[in-house]
Design an enzyme around this catalytic site. Sequence first.
Site: not given
Length: 341
Positions: A91, A104, A111, A115, A118, A191, A332
């Site tokens: 996305e 973004c 990933c 986290c 997330c 980031s 986010c």
Amino acid sequence: MPCFTNYTLPELEKWFAENGMKQFRARQVWDWFYLHGADDYDKMLNLPKKVRNFLLNNLSLIQSSVAKIKIAADDSEKSLIILAKDNEFVESVWIPMGSHATVCVSTQVGCPIRCSFCASGAYGLERNLTTGEIVEQVWYSSKAYSRRGIKNLVFMGMGEPFLNYDNLIKAIKILNDENGLKIGARRMTVSTVGILKRIVDFAKDVPQSNLAVSLHATTDELRKELIPGCPSSIAALLSALSEYYKRAHRKITYEYVLLKGINDSLNQAAELSRIIKKIPSKINLIEYNKVDFNDYEAPDRNTVNKFSNYLIKKGIDVAIRRKKGDDINAACGQLRRKQKI
Ligand code: SAH
């Protein structure tokens, strides 16, 4: 078959020459694609039919397509992109900011850092994105949203960008090319959760771009709980960041997701101010965006303001990142790999 969007312009010129074509043809294709948004060789009218046919059979032009676009109440738009290679999804989000926009983008399918607050890491990592798959997210945005130019680009979508370092750096070079999309290096921010070696490499490879670091906690113990795949201690992170600053001379942006009752106390703000004062920096306090598989909550506005004011009194440069696009899960931490279309 190789793909056009994986190449920088000099690489493309080399490829054209090696394949028996005039080198300037590379620049023509480049202009059609990046300046005019042509998504098909047959639209590139100044290329001879023979060249177009050769390209059609030997160099694919793009390797992803937009499967769906969702528009949020605040006008942010989330694109669901399907990757031709394996039908995986990533996305990207287009965020209007006055007359300009921020895009973004994702750098990995899933990933590996996982986290706990997330959604992107919920299913782990499937694979790295290719250079072209990163570039195309921006290209699609620039095509669809030409009414508002892309001013800022943030590598804050799905994935840990520094674990896909080479493809990331090449994508930055392509997106920055003054003959192409021409997005200023100073307008790009990567980031990271803190991959130490890459923090230092980044200062050398792209010293003009910005570095944001996800801190989220002031003790290693809590940081490890929030970021299970966390690659280093806070002390080691700070020493890499100090090396980064020595080389790039750019302020670091820390990111700190505020989680109710977990990392939002004034004692933690005090500890945080001690940590981040060590290197020239600013901090973005991020309001926690709800993700359905965990029990975290965002602190109320009053707590956020107290936390923020405490840091400001300590002389720290603070910004609060308010929710954008959360009604379409585009904020986010809400981008994910598994999709219901
Ligand atoms: N992998 C990179 C980019 C992550 S996205 C990194 O870790 O830095 C950008 C920021 O959003 C990171 O600081 C990330 O920790 C934060 N974030 C993740 N999930 C969130 C959520 N549910 N609410 C608010 N911010 C979140």
